[in-house]
Motif scaffolding. Structure first.
Motif, PDB file in Angstrom:
ATOM      1  N   LEU A 154      -6.984   5.722  -6.023  1.00  0.00           N
ATOM      2  CA  LEU A 154      -5.602   5.450  -6.430  1.00  0.00           C
ATOM      3  C   LEU A 154      -4.711   5.667  -5.213  1.00  0.00           C
ATOM      4  O   LEU A 154      -4.689   6.755  -4.629  1.00  0.00           O
ATOM      5  N   LEU A 155      -3.985   4.621  -4.833  1.00  0.00           N
ATOM      6  CA  LEU A 155      -3.107   4.655  -3.670  1.00  0.00           C
ATOM      7  C   LEU A 155      -1.707   5.062  -4.093  1.00  0.00           C
ATOM      8  O   LEU A 155      -1.103   4.435  -4.963  1.00  0.00           O
ATOM      9  N   MET A 156      -1.175   6.119  -3.486  1.00  0.00           N
ATOM     10  CA  MET A 156       0.224   6.508  -3.697  1.00  0.00           C
ATOM     11  C   MET A 156       1.081   5.552  -2.874  1.00  0.00           C
ATOM     12  O   MET A 156       1.231   5.720  -1.667  1.00  0.00           O
ATOM     13  N   LEU A 157       1.617   4.540  -3.540  1.00  0.00           N
ATOM     14  CA  LEU A 157       2.282   3.427  -2.856  1.00  0.00           C
ATOM     15  C   LEU A 157       3.792   3.556  -2.961  1.00  0.00           C
ATOM     16  O   LEU A 157       4.374   3.381  -4.027  1.00  0.00           O
ATOM     17  N   SER A 158       4.429   3.857  -1.840  1.00  0.00           N
ATOM     18  CA  SER A 158       5.892   3.870  -1.781  1.00  0.00           C
ATOM     19  C   SER A 158       6.350   2.497  -1.304  1.00  0.00           C
ATOM     20  O   SER A 158       5.583   1.545  -1.276  1.00  0.00           O
ATOM     21  N   GLY A 159       7.598   2.416  -0.888  1.00  0.00           N
ATOM     22  CA  GLY A 159       8.084   1.158  -0.343  1.00  0.00           C
ATOM     23  C   GLY A 159       8.157   1.161   1.171  1.00  0.00           C
ATOM     24  O   GLY A 159       8.716   0.238   1.769  1.00  0.00           O
ATOM     25  N   GLY A 160       7.586   2.187   1.805  1.00  0.00           N
ATOM     26  CA  GLY A 160       7.688   2.305   3.253  1.00  0.00           C
ATOM     27  C   GLY A 160       6.589   1.559   3.990  1.00  0.00           C
ATOM     28  O   GLY A 160       5.848   0.747   3.418  1.00  0.00           O
ATOM     29  N   PHE A 161       6.462   1.854   5.271  1.00  0.00           N
ATOM     30  CA  PHE A 161       5.477   1.189   6.109  1.00  0.00           C
ATOM     31  C   PHE A 161       4.082   1.803   5.976  1.00  0.00           C
ATOM     32  O   PHE A 161       3.078   1.109   6.097  1.00  0.00           O
ATOM     33  N   SER A 174       2.167   3.774   3.528  1.00  0.00           N
ATOM     34  CA  SER A 174       1.187   3.740   2.433  1.00  0.00           C
ATOM     35  C   SER A 174       0.493   2.379   2.278  1.00  0.00           C
ATOM     36  O   SER A 174      -0.712   2.354   1.993  1.00  0.00           O
ATOM     37  N   PRO A 175       1.178   1.239   2.475  1.00  0.00           N
ATOM     38  CA  PRO A 175       0.423  -0.021   2.411  1.00  0.00           C
ATOM     39  C   PRO A 175      -0.660  -0.123   3.483  1.00  0.00           C
ATOM     40  O   PRO A 175      -1.739  -0.669   3.225  1.00  0.00           O
ATOM     41  N   ILE A 176      -0.383   0.412   4.674  1.00  0.00           N
ATOM     42  CA  ILE A 176      -1.390   0.378   5.739  1.00  0.00           C
ATOM     43  C   ILE A 176      -2.572   1.274   5.374  1.00  0.00           C
ATOM     44  O   ILE A 176      -3.735   0.928   5.614  1.00  0.00           O
ATOM     45  N   ALA A 177      -2.280   2.432   4.786  1.00  0.00           N
ATOM     46  CA  ALA A 177      -3.361   3.304   4.319  1.00  0.00           C
ATOM     47  C   ALA A 177      -4.229   2.574   3.302  1.00  0.00           C
ATOM     48  O   ALA A 177      -5.463   2.652   3.344  1.00  0.00           O
ATOM     49  N   GLY A 178      -3.581   1.844   2.393  1.00  0.00           N
ATOM     50  CA  GLY A 178      -4.332   1.080   1.408  1.00  0.00           C
ATOM     51  C   GLY A 178      -5.196   0.009   2.042  1.00  0.00           C
ATOM     52  O   GLY A 178      -6.373  -0.164   1.687  1.00  0.00           O
ATOM     53  N   TYR A 179      -4.633  -0.699   3.002  1.00  0.00           N
ATOM     54  CA  TYR A 179      -5.395  -1.750   3.708  1.00  0.00           C
ATOM     55  C   TYR A 179      -6.629  -1.163   4.393  1.00  0.00           C
ATOM     56  O   TYR A 179      -7.732  -1.735   4.311  1.00  0.00           O
ATOM     57  N   GLN A 185     -11.888   7.974  -8.121  1.00  0.00           N
ATOM     58  CA  GLN A 185     -12.581   9.125  -7.527  1.00  0.00           C
ATOM     59  C   GLN A 185     -11.805   9.812  -6.419  1.00  0.00           C
ATOM     60  O   GLN A 185     -12.199  10.892  -5.980  1.00  0.00           O
ATOM     61  N   ALA A 186     -10.723   9.210  -5.942  1.00  0.00           N
ATOM     62  CA  ALA A 186     -10.000   9.793  -4.810  1.00  0.00           C
ATOM     63  C   ALA A 186      -8.540   9.351  -4.830  1.00  0.00           C
ATOM     64  O   ALA A 186      -8.195   8.317  -5.404  1.00  0.00           O
ATOM     65  N   ILE A 187      -7.709  10.151  -4.195  1.00  0.00           N
ATOM     66  CA  ILE A 187      -6.303   9.825  -3.962  1.00  0.00           C
ATOM     67  C   ILE A 187      -6.172   9.347  -2.519  1.00  0.00           C
ATOM     68  O   ILE A 187      -6.749   9.943  -1.607  1.00  0.00           O
ATOM     69  N   VAL A 188      -5.436   8.279  -2.312  1.00  0.00           N
ATOM     70  CA  VAL A 188      -5.180   7.747  -0.967  1.00  0.00           C
ATOM     71  C   VAL A 188      -3.684   7.804  -0.723  1.00  0.00           C
ATOM     72  O   VAL A 188      -2.885   7.396  -1.578  1.00  0.00           O
ATOM     73  N   ASN A 189      -3.274   8.335   0.427  1.00  0.00           N
ATOM     74  CA  ASN A 189      -1.851   8.291   0.772  1.00  0.00           C
ATOM     75  C   ASN A 189      -1.658   7.949   2.240  1.00  0.00           C
ATOM     76  O   ASN A 189      -2.620   7.848   3.004  1.00  0.00           O
ATOM     77  N   GLY A 190      -0.405   7.767   2.638  1.00  0.00           N
ATOM     78  CA  GLY A 190      -0.088   7.308   3.988  1.00  0.00           C
ATOM     79  C   GLY A 190       0.381   8.405   4.920  1.00  0.00           C
ATOM     80  O   GLY A 190       1.110   8.124   5.878  1.00  0.00           O
TER      81      GLY A 190
END
Length: 402
Positions: free
Chosen positions: A182-189, A191-196, A283-288
Motif C-alpha cells: 500500500l503506497l502512501m500517496l500524497s500530491g507531492g513529487f 511518493s509517486p516516485i517511490a511507487g514507481y 504485506q508492506a507500506i510504501v512511502n516517499g
C-alpha cells in the motif's frame, strides 16, 4: 506474422521459480495490449518470450513494451521465407531503415537450429554480410562491439527471422512477483516516485491518500488520483483508498503541541495503514521518505513514528536527494501533475517549527489526550475505495472542479 523477442535479464537467476515470473510478465503484456483489437500471442520460453500478432504496427507494441517491468531488452523480429535470396533482401531492407553514417560498423550473427538448411552459420553470415556490405559501402565489418548487429535465426518450419534493432526495457521484475504493498500517496513529487520504483521491483500496488476537506480541495484529491493513474501505466489497475483525515488533524491541532503534531499525525497514519493492510491482504507500506529531507524523516523521528507498527515500511527514496527525485518525475510523467498547486493534508497542517528529535515518552504522553482508537476506526470506516487505471488520465481536467 509480426514478432518481437523479449529478453528477461534478471529473471535468468530465478531457477525453479522462473516460470511464475515469466507468466506474470506474459499476463501484464496481455493486459496492456488487450485494447488493440486483435489477439496478441505471448509465448514464454526458457530464456526469452515471443510476442506474435498480425496487424498492429510494430511501433505501437514497442511503446507498450518499453514501460513493462521485468523486460531487459526486446527486438522486433522480421519474418521472411527461409531461402537465402529472401534473407539477403530483408537484411538490406532492414539496414535501409537506419540512419547510417560513414565508417559505422556492422556484423551478422547467424543461429541455425534447422540443420537441414543448406547453409551453415558461417556461410550464412558471409553471404548476408556480403549483401549488406555491397548495398552500404559506407559500412565496415567489425566483429567486436559493432554499431549494428543483425541476427538471422533459422528455426524449424517455413520461415527465417531477422533481428536488427534492440530496445532497452524497464528492467526490474515483473509486476506482482514481489507481493502487494500500500503506497502512501500524497500530491507531492516523492511518493509517486517511490511507487514507481516498487512497481519496477515487481510489487503490485494500491494507493492510500489522506484528504482533509474542507482544508484540502477537490483538486488536491483529483491530483492524487491522476498520479495513481500515471503509476498504472507501469503496473496494472489499482485500488485508490481515500481516507478522510480532517477530524484527526483537528484533534491533533487542538491537543498536541505544534512542534510534535507532525510526529503524532504520522503515527496515526500508520495505524490507519495497518487496518487497511489487514483488509486488503497487502504485506508492506510504501512511502516517499528521504533521509533528512524534512523533520519527520530524521532517524530520531522515524524511530518514534515506526514504533506503532510492525508492518514492513519500504522507503525506496531513502538515499536520494530532491534533484534525483525531480529527474525521475520528469522521466516517468508525474512531474507536471505533482507540480499542480493543490496542497495535501500534510502541507495545510504543517507545523511552524517541527521537532527533529522527538522522544517516544513525550509522544506517548501527548497521545493520551486523543481518542486514537476511535479516530482511527472512524477514518477507516469512512474510507472510500475506487478502482483507478490509466484511462483516468483522460477524464476532465482540474479546471472543471473550480
Amino acid at each position: 506474422m509480426k514478432r518481437i523477442v523479449v529478453h528477461y535479464g534478471e529473471l535468468s537467476t530465478k531457477g525453479r521459480n522462473r516460470k511464475m515470473f515469466q507468466e506474470k510478465m506474459a499476463q501484464q503484456i496481455r493486459e496492456k495490449t488487450n485494447h488493440l483489437g486483435e489477439k496478441i500471442k505471448v509465448s514464454p520460453q526458457y530464456d526469452f518470450l515471443y510476442i506474435t500478432w498480425e496487424h498492429t504496427d510494430y511501433q505501437t507494441i514497442i511503446e507498450i513494451l518499453k514501460d513493462i517491468p521485468g523486460i531487459s531488452r526486446f527486438s522486433p523480429s522480421y519474418q521472411v521465407s527461409k531461402d537465402l535470396d529472401s534473407i539477403k533482401k530483408e537484411a538490406v531492407r532492414l539496414f535501409s531503415s537506419l540512419e547510417l553514417a560513414e565508417g559505422e560498423s556492422f556484423k551478422i550473427v547467424a543461429k541455425r537450429s534447422d540443420k537441414d538448411f543448406p547453409y551453415d552459420t558461417y556461410d550464412l553470415q558471409r553471404e548476408v554480410g556480403s549483401a549488406v556490405a555491397l548495398a552500404y559501402p559506407q559500412l565496415k565489418v567489425q566483429m567486436k562491439q559493432p554499431d549494428h548487429k543483425l541476427t538471422v535465426n533459422i528455426h524449424q518450419g517455413d520461415y527465417a527471422y531477422l533481428d536488427l534493432t534492440s530496445y532497452p526495457g524497464l528492467g526490474g521484475l515483473p509486476y506482482g512477483t514481489s507481493g502487494r504493498g500500500l503506497l502512501m500517496l500524497s500530491g507531492g513529487f516523492d511518493s509517486p516516485i517511490a511507487g514507481y520504483l516498487m512497481i519496477k521491483r515487481g510489487m503490485a500496488l494500491d494507493a492510500v491518500h489522506f484528504s482533509s476537506p474542507p482544508y484540502t480541495s477537490p483538486q488536491a484529491l483529483e491530483k492524487a488520483k491522476k498520479l495513481a493513474a500515471q503509476l498504472t501505466h507501469y503496473g496494472l489497475e489499482m485500488k485508490f483508498y481515500n481516507v478522510p483525515f480532517a477530524r484527526i488533524q483537528e484533534a491533533i491541532k487542538e491537543h498536541i503541541p505544534d512542534s510534535h503534531s507532525m510526529t503524532v499525525m504520522r503515527r496515526i497514519m500508520l495505524r490507519v495503514m495497518d487496518q487497511l493492510l489487514e483488509k486488503s491482504k497487502a504485506q508492506a507500506i510504501v512511502n516517499g521518505e528521504s533521509l533528512g529531507q524534512v523533520a519527520s524523516q530524521t532517524l530520531d523521528s522515524m524511530a518514534v513514528i515506526n514504533e506503532v507498527t510492525s508492518t514492513p515500511i519500504l522507503r525506496p527514496l531513502i538515499a536520494t536527494d530532491k534533484t534525483e527525485i525531480i529527474e525521475l518525475a520528469e522521466k516517468i510523467g508525474t512531474y507536471d501533475l505533482s507540480n499542480e498547486p493543490f496542497e495535501d493534508c500534510c502541507t495545510v497542517f504543517a507545523p511552524t517549527s517541527p521537532s527533529t528529535r522527538p522522544t517516544l515518552e513525550a509522544i506517548v504522553r501527548y497521545e493520551q489526550a486523543l481518542a486514537i482508537d476511535e479516530l482511527v476506526d472512524e477514518a477507516v470506516r469512512e474510507t472510500s475505495i475506487e478502482w483507478i487505471n490509466e484511462s483516468y488520465l483522460e477524464q476532465d481536467s482540474f479546471d472543471d472542479l473550480l
